[in-house]
Design a protein around this motif. Sequence first.
Motif, mmCIF file in Angstrom:
data_model
loop_
_atom_site.group_PDB
_atom_site.id
_atom_site.type_symbol
_atom_site.label_atom_id
_atom_site.label_comp_id
_atom_site.label_asym_id
_atom_site.label_seq_id
_atom_site.Cartn_x
_atom_site.Cartn_y
_atom_site.Cartn_z
ATOM 1 N N LEU A 1 5.036 19.259 -14.402
ATOM 2 C CA LEU A 1 5.155 18.059 -13.576
ATOM 3 C C LEU A 1 3.827 17.312 -13.620
ATOM 4 O O LEU A 1 2.770 17.904 -13.388
ATOM 5 N N THR A 2 3.880 16.029 -13.916
ATOM 6 C CA THR A 2 2.673 15.217 -13.979
ATOM 7 C C THR A 2 2.831 14.030 -13.049
ATOM 8 O O THR A 2 3.774 13.243 -13.195
ATOM 9 N N ARG A 3 1.948 13.941 -12.091
ATOM 10 C CA ARG A 3 1.952 12.787 -11.179
ATOM 11 C C ARG A 3 1.195 11.665 -11.864
ATOM 12 O O ARG A 3 0.002 11.777 -12.123
ATOM 13 N N ARG A 4 1.914 10.586 -12.186
ATOM 14 C CA ARG A 4 1.311 9.487 -12.942
ATOM 15 C C ARG A 4 0.342 8.663 -12.123
ATOM 16 O O ARG A 4 -0.674 8.199 -12.648
ATOM 17 N N ASN A 5 0.629 8.412 -10.868
ATOM 18 C CA ASN A 5 -0.293 7.622 -10.048
ATOM 19 C C ASN A 5 -1.289 8.580 -9.388
ATOM 20 O O ASN A 5 -1.174 8.931 -8.235
ATOM 21 N N LYS A 6 -2.264 8.998 -10.181
ATOM 22 C CA LYS A 6 -3.208 10.043 -9.791
ATOM 23 C C LYS A 6 -4.098 9.659 -8.612
ATOM 24 O O LYS A 6 -4.547 10.506 -7.876
ATOM 25 N N GLY A 7 -4.371 8.376 -8.425
ATOM 26 C CA GLY A 7 -5.252 7.959 -7.346
ATOM 27 C C GLY A 7 -4.631 8.132 -5.978
ATOM 28 O O GLY A 7 -5.309 8.088 -4.970
ATOM 29 N N ALA B 1 0.835 -1.205 0.000
ATOM 30 C CA ALA B 1 0.000 0.000 0.000
ATOM 31 C C ALA B 1 0.870 1.256 0.000
ATOM 32 O O ALA B 1 0.577 2.232 -0.706
ATOM 33 N N VAL B 2 1.955 1.237 0.775
ATOM 34 C CA VAL B 2 2.859 2.385 0.822
ATOM 35 C C VAL B 2 3.528 2.580 -0.535
ATOM 36 O O VAL B 2 3.616 3.707 -1.049
ATOM 37 N N LEU B 3 4.005 1.521 -1.141
ATOM 38 C CA LEU B 3 4.677 1.625 -2.442
ATOM 39 C C LEU B 3 3.734 2.143 -3.527
ATOM 40 O O LEU B 3 4.148 2.908 -4.394
ATOM 41 N N ARG B 4 2.458 1.747 -3.452
ATOM 42 C CA ARG B 4 1.484 2.243 -4.437
ATOM 43 C C ARG B 4 1.254 3.746 -4.305
ATOM 44 O O ARG B 4 0.929 4.422 -5.265
ATOM 45 N N LYS B 5 1.403 4.280 -3.093
ATOM 46 C CA LYS B 5 1.170 5.712 -2.859
ATOM 47 C C LYS B 5 2.380 6.593 -3.174
ATOM 48 O O LYS B 5 2.241 7.806 -3.268
ATOM 49 N N LEU B 6 3.567 5.998 -3.286
ATOM 50 C CA LEU B 6 4.752 6.816 -3.581
ATOM 51 C C LEU B 6 4.545 7.571 -4.881
ATOM 52 O O LEU B 6 4.094 7.003 -5.877
ATOM 53 N N PRO B 7 4.848 8.855 -4.901
ATOM 54 C CA PRO B 7 4.619 9.639 -6.112
ATOM 55 C C PRO B 7 5.561 9.243 -7.250
ATOM 56 O O PRO B 7 6.761 9.099 -7.042
ATOM 57 N N ILE B 8 4.972 9.056 -8.412
ATOM 58 C CA ILE B 8 5.729 8.841 -9.650
ATOM 59 C C ILE B 8 5.491 10.086 -10.488
ATOM 60 O O ILE B 8 4.361 10.355 -10.901
ATOM 61 N N VAL B 9 6.548 10.866 -10.714
ATOM 62 C CA VAL B 9 6.409 12.181 -11.346
ATOM 63 C C VAL B 9 7.164 12.226 -12.667
ATOM 64 O O VAL B 9 8.361 11.906 -12.717
ATOM 65 N N ASP B 10 6.456 12.604 -13.723
ATOM 66 C CA ASP B 10 7.076 12.861 -15.028
ATOM 67 C C ASP B 10 7.365 14.343 -15.138
ATOM 68 O O ASP B 10 6.569 15.174 -14.675
ATOM 69 N N VAL B 11 8.481 14.687 -15.767
ATOM 70 C CA VAL B 11 8.904 16.076 -15.882
ATOM 71 C C VAL B 11 9.102 16.419 -17.354
ATOM 72 O O VAL B 11 9.763 15.683 -18.085
ATOM 73 N N ALA B 12 8.520 17.548 -17.784
ATOM 74 C CA ALA B 12 8.742 18.081 -19.132
ATOM 75 C C ALA B 12 9.306 19.491 -18.973
ATOM 76 O O ALA B 12 8.800 20.280 -18.166
ATOM 77 N N LEU B 13 10.358 19.790 -19.733
ATOM 78 C CA LEU B 13 11.045 21.083 -19.612
ATOM 79 C C LEU B 13 11.074 21.798 -20.950
ATOM 80 O O LEU B 13 11.169 21.162 -22.005
ATOM 81 N N ARG B 14 11.058 23.140 -20.874
ATOM 82 C CA ARG B 14 11.170 23.979 -22.054
ATOM 83 C C ARG B 14 11.801 25.291 -21.619
ATOM 84 O O ARG B 14 11.472 25.823 -20.568
ATOM 85 N N VAL B 15 12.723 25.811 -22.425
ATOM 86 C CA VAL B 15 13.388 27.082 -22.114
ATOM 87 C C VAL B 15 13.004 28.094 -23.176
ATOM 88 O O VAL B 15 12.981 27.785 -24.368
ATOM 89 N N SER B 16 12.693 29.319 -22.743
ATOM 90 C CA SER B 16 12.417 30.392 -23.698
ATOM 91 C C SER B 16 13.176 31.638 -23.266
ATOM 92 O O SER B 16 13.548 31.790 -22.106
ATOM 93 N N ALA B 17 13.393 32.522 -24.223
ATOM 94 C CA ALA B 17 14.085 33.780 -23.944
ATOM 95 C C ALA B 17 13.092 34.768 -23.358
ATOM 96 O O ALA B 17 11.926 34.807 -23.752
ATOM 97 N N GLY B 18 13.530 35.557 -22.400
ATOM 98 C CA GLY B 18 12.677 36.596 -21.822
ATOM 99 C C GLY B 18 11.496 36.019 -21.091
ATOM 100 O O GLY B 18 11.422 34.839 -20.818
#
Length: 185
Positions: free
Chosen positions: A69-75, A29-46
Amino acid sequence: SNLARMRHAVEDVLRREGLGEAQLQELQAVLRKLPIVDVALRVSAGGDPAEPHSSVLHADSEAVLHVQLTRRNKGSGGPCYAPRFGKPVEDAWWLVLGDAETREVLALKRLGNLRGTTSTTMSFFTPEEPGKVTYTLYLMSQAYLGLDQQYDIDLDIVQPAAGAAGEGEEEGEEYFDDGDDGPVE
């Protein structure tokens, strides 16, 4: 499947080490609750969010790192697993943008508990000298050890076009607002 066989093998090892059925279920149950987070990055000027992604930026200018940031295990969500803490612990996350080579922190932001998708920006200034630079973004959990993530961001810093930077500003002039508007009556 391979995943199911691996899970059963881990369960067998844990049972041999003395974990009872109730402890094994609590661990799952604890392992199922651990957050799994996907990260997307983008850089822009100004500061313009409509600016396209760019790994080429002008020297000594403002740039913006867009982080999604997207938490994959939404439940999951709610308080963290911390049975010895005495009160519920909510998870929070820190984003730290830094230059590992110079050990300088360029931007810092604290985010609350992640649920679903969260987008944020971090402003920073590029180096004064042109050249290639690698910055590192660290995503760190405030509550869980070992869930940190890091991403290298490779940038090419170029000299700005003549007259593009600092137009209308005196050399050496800086604007600083300390938020103090004088005495309060």
